[in-house]
Each structure stands twice: as structure tokens, then as C-alpha cells.
Design a protein around this motif. Structure first.
Motif, mmCIF file in Angstrom:
data_model
loop_
_atom_site.group_PDB
_atom_site.id
_atom_site.type_symbol
_atom_site.label_atom_id
_atom_site.label_comp_id
_atom_site.label_asym_id
_atom_site.label_seq_id
_atom_site.Cartn_x
_atom_site.Cartn_y
_atom_site.Cartn_z
ATOM 1 N N GLU A 77 3.727 -7.981 -7.433
ATOM 2 C CA GLU A 77 3.991 -6.741 -6.691
ATOM 3 C C GLU A 77 2.859 -5.743 -6.889
ATOM 4 O OE1 GLU A 77 7.193 -3.015 -6.636
ATOM 5 O OE2 GLU A 77 7.840 -5.000 -7.307
ATOM 6 N N LEU A 78 2.394 -5.609 -8.123
ATOM 7 C CA LEU A 78 1.307 -4.671 -8.411
ATOM 8 C C LEU A 78 0.038 -5.056 -7.661
ATOM 9 C CD1 LEU A 78 1.825 -4.195 -12.263
ATOM 10 C CD2 LEU A 78 2.398 -2.581 -10.445
ATOM 11 N N ALA A 136 -0.135 -6.845 -4.851
ATOM 12 C CA ALA A 136 0.087 -6.658 -3.412
ATOM 13 C C ALA A 136 -0.103 -5.209 -3.009
ATOM 14 C CB ALA A 136 1.492 -7.143 -3.037
ATOM 15 N N LYS A 137 0.424 -4.293 -3.813
ATOM 16 C CA LYS A 137 0.321 -2.868 -3.491
ATOM 17 C C LYS A 137 -1.097 -2.351 -3.700
ATOM 18 C CE LYS A 137 5.122 -1.506 -4.303
ATOM 19 N NZ LYS A 137 6.032 -0.648 -5.084
ATOM 20 N N LYS A 138 -1.720 -2.772 -4.778
ATOM 21 C CA LYS A 138 -3.052 -2.269 -5.103
ATOM 22 C C LYS A 138 -4.106 -2.742 -4.112
ATOM 23 C CE LYS A 138 -5.883 -1.396 -9.179
ATOM 24 N NZ LYS A 138 -5.968 -1.556 -10.660
ATOM 25 N N GLY A 164 -3.307 -4.049 -0.952
ATOM 26 C CA GLY A 164 -2.834 -4.002 0.430
ATOM 27 C C GLY A 164 -2.622 -5.379 1.031
ATOM 28 N N THR A 206 3.075 -9.933 1.966
ATOM 29 C CA THR A 206 3.787 -10.838 1.067
ATOM 30 C C THR A 206 4.790 -11.697 1.828
ATOM 31 O OG1 THR A 206 5.395 -9.097 0.557
ATOM 32 C CG2 THR A 206 3.552 -9.374 -0.981
ATOM 33 N N GLU A 254 3.015 -1.841 4.658
ATOM 34 C CA GLU A 254 4.248 -1.310 4.087
ATOM 35 C C GLU A 254 4.038 -0.975 2.615
ATOM 36 O OE1 GLU A 254 8.086 -3.139 5.366
ATOM 37 O OE2 GLU A 254 6.779 -4.681 6.218
ATOM 38 N N ASN A 255 4.792 -0.001 2.144
ATOM 39 C CA ASN A 255 4.679 0.401 0.736
ATOM 40 C C ASN A 255 6.083 0.672 0.178
ATOM 41 O OD1 ASN A 255 3.473 1.088 -1.708
ATOM 42 N ND2 ASN A 255 3.298 3.257 -1.138
ATOM 43 N N GLU A 298 9.328 1.055 -2.319
ATOM 44 C CA GLU A 298 9.453 1.725 -3.612
ATOM 45 C C GLU A 298 9.270 0.714 -4.739
ATOM 46 O OE1 GLU A 298 13.056 3.926 -3.906
ATOM 47 O OE2 GLU A 298 12.645 5.181 -2.158
ATOM 48 N N GLU A 299 9.018 1.256 -5.931
ATOM 49 C CA GLU A 299 8.759 0.418 -7.098
ATOM 50 C C GLU A 299 9.882 -0.593 -7.327
ATOM 51 O OE1 GLU A 299 7.593 0.920 -11.855
ATOM 52 O OE2 GLU A 299 8.285 2.634 -10.679
ATOM 53 N N MET A 346 10.022 -4.891 -4.011
ATOM 54 C CA MET A 346 9.405 -6.165 -3.660
ATOM 55 C C MET A 346 9.825 -7.260 -4.631
ATOM 56 S SD MET A 346 5.340 -6.969 -3.082
ATOM 57 C CE MET A 346 5.177 -5.613 -1.908
#
Length: 321
Positions: free
Chosen positions: A228-229, A231-233, A235, A238, A263-264, A266-267, A270
Motif C-alpha cells: 500500500e505504501l 502504491a501511494k508513494k 502512484g 493496484t 485514487e488515494n 484513506e490509510e 487498500m
């Protein structure tokens, strides 16, 4: 050092050669050997690998099932477990056409669509079915569209590790060691060529590396959040690789969309989504998951105890200063 390297190369060559020769045997014959080993295993219960852990895991995951139903899952699991070992050996000498018949992918168009947009991807995976054959994905995704790779944890034996890397890479997939995954993916992203990386995320994390707890298979369970980290960092889009077995030696992976690159969530949303998809996959075909893994050895109570000890230790260190 040179002598050590020489012996390493010789050992790798011998082991690889033995596996290659074994792979030349017909798959039916290898399955016959698997059946005989399975029968011996059941006639002599102590030979069942980690049988206490397997039974404890099944019992805790399916409290609604009778012992008879659980024993049925257990028997089917050990048969699949042995089959998978011989299937891995068989693939050592099999070409792409053979593998395409034995490992199919549904939903490849999702990957191609994301690659066309210039988006890279993470495919969440679990230890279900013959997960090792998912490394054949490059046979279904043209190399000019993007790169297929997978994250792996190096084995303690350098010889076995080298052989496994050979087996996993023979269809064109790149294996990336866990410790250098971010650096390597960053290099690939900067090159401008899209990639999809497979990440098996159902291993049990260490207490100090636990950032998410959720209900999984009837128990409060810790999960890694590294995918998850990343993917978010970075972009990344998934998806989840839902693996099932059509018949003996034939598997299919359905590419299930999760979150888009733009998409982003919340913590931990994902990670929670992955946990639910994984559980659905397991409940659909319980015997295909790796029940020998001591998945619930770290508990919520143990985590709280560890956290209290860490706080006390930090407080004592602060007082000394």
C-alpha cells in the motif's frame, strides 16, 4: 572467496541439472510419485509436514465446519502441496506454449489498458494454488508494452536461492529482492516504461513492522502494509490476482481491479481491501492456500505486550539521559 564462489556455482549447476532431468519425465508420472508420497504421508501421520500447525490453522479458520469436513480440506491440501512441488520441477524444461496451457490469465486487458495510459501496477497475491507459475505473466503481456516482475525474499541457502531465481525467471519475469524493491521500482518508473510487480502480502509481519490489524479468517490478524505504501508513494494502480485451479495442473488467475493510479484511499483501506479479496479467494477453494504457514503466531495480545515493553524500555532510556 573464489573457491567459495566456485563451489556455489558447481552446486547450483548440479541441483539445476537434477531438476531439469526430473522435469523431462511425463507430468502423469510425476503426479503418480506425488500420489504415492501423499498415500505414505497419510499412512504415517508424523510424515505430514507441520501437521499440528495445519490442523490448528484450519480449526481456527473454519469453526463452523465439522472435523470430518476439516479433514477433507486437510487431505486435499496435502495433495495440492505435493503436486505443486512436482509442477514447479516440471516447468524447468517446459516452453511458453506448454505454460500458457497450464496457467491462464483472465482480465489481461486491464493490465494492457493501464500500460497504454503509462500507469504502472502492483498485483496483490496470496500463497494460493501454484503461485510460482504466476511468474509466467510475461507470456501474456507483450514486452514492448511493459515489464513484469515480482518481489521475493532471498532464501538462507544461496544455492537454493539461485535455483529458485532461475525457475522464476525462465519466462521473462524479473525477480527483485525485498530490500531493494523501492530503489528498483523507482529506476523502472524513471525509465518511462510501465511495469507490473507481483507482491505476495499474506506473510506474518514482525511486531515492530505491524501497522495494520484486521479480521481475517475468523481471527484478528496483522498484515504488512508495504504494498500500500509503495502504491501511494509511486502512484501505482493496484489489482488482485485471484487464483483458482480448473483441474490438476491447470490454473487460472483472474485480474481483479482494486484502486486506480489517481485514487488515494484513506490509510489501510487498500490493505483492508486486499485482506477481503484474499479471504474470499481462500474460502472459495480452501485447500489451495498454504496452511503450513504459521500465520497466526503473532497475536493482538502479544502485540500489546510487546508494545508495553517497548514503551517501558523507552521510558527507562529517557530517564537515564
Amino acid at each position: 572467496m573464489e573457491m567459495k564462489k566456485l563451489w556455489h556455482n558447481i552446486s547450483v549447476s548440479i541441483l539445476s541439472g537434477l531438476i531439469w532431468m526430473l522435469s523431462l519425465l511425463p507430468l502423469r508420472l510425476l503426479y503418480l510419485v506425488s500420489d504415492i508420497m501423499w498415500l505414505v504421508m497419510y499412512l504415517c501421520p508424523p510424515l505430514r509436514y507441520r501437521r499440528e500447525i495445519v490442523w490448528k490453522n484450519l480449526k481456527g479458520s473454519f469453526p463452523e465446519k465439522t472435523d470430518r469436513e476439516l479433514h477433507s480440506i486437510e487431505r486435499r491440501f496435502y495433495r495440492q502441496f505435493l503436486d505443486q512441488i512436482f509442477e514447479m520441477f516440471k516447468s524447468a524444461s517446459m516452453g511458453g506454449a506448454w505454460m500458457r496451457r497450464h496457467m491462464r490469465f483472465e482480465g489481461i486487458e486491464l493490465i494492457e489498458k493501464e500500460f497504454a495510459k503509462g500507469h504502472s501496477m502492483i498485483m496483490y497475491l496470496g500463497h494460493t494454488g501454484n503461485w510460482e507459475w504466476i511468474s509466467s505473466l510475461p507470456l501474456h503481456v507483450p514486452a514492448e508494452l511493459g515489464t513484469c516482475c515480482q518481489v521475493y525474499h532471498p532464501l538462507h541457502s544461496s544455492v537454493t536461492d539461485s535455483v529458485m531465481l532461475w525457475l522464476r525467471g525462465q519466462y521473462g519475469a524479473e525477480s527483485i529482492a525485498l530490500k531493494r524493491v523501492y530503489r528498483r521500482l523507482l529506476e523502472m518508473k524513471k525509465s518511462g516504461k510501465p511495469f507490473i510487480v507481483g507482491m505476495i502480502s499474506d506473510q506474518v509481519p514482525l511486531y515492530w513492522d505491524t501497522h495494520y490489524w484486521g479480521t481475517f479468517m475468523n481471527r484478528y490478524t496483522p498484515f504488512m502494509t508495504g504494498s500500500e505504501l509503495l502504491a501511494k508513494k509511486m502512484g501505482l494502480t493496484t489489482c488482485y490476482g485471484h487464483l483458482t485451479r480448473e483441474r490438476r495442473g491447470h490454473y487460472v488467475v483472474k485480474v481483479v481491479p482494486m484502486f486506480g493510479a489517481d485514487e488515494n484511499p484513506e490509510e489501510n483501506v487498500m490493505t483492508g481491501k486486499y485482506v477481503q479479496l484474499l479471504e474470499d479467494n481462500i474460502r472459495e477453494s480452501p485447500h489451495l492456500w498454504l496452511w503450513t504457514h504459521n500465520r497466526w503466531k503473532r497475536t493482538w495480545e502479544g502485540y500489546k505486550s510487546w508494545l508495553m515493553n517497548e514503551l517501558k524500555s523507552n521510558r527507562r532510556d529517557s530517564e537515564k539521559e
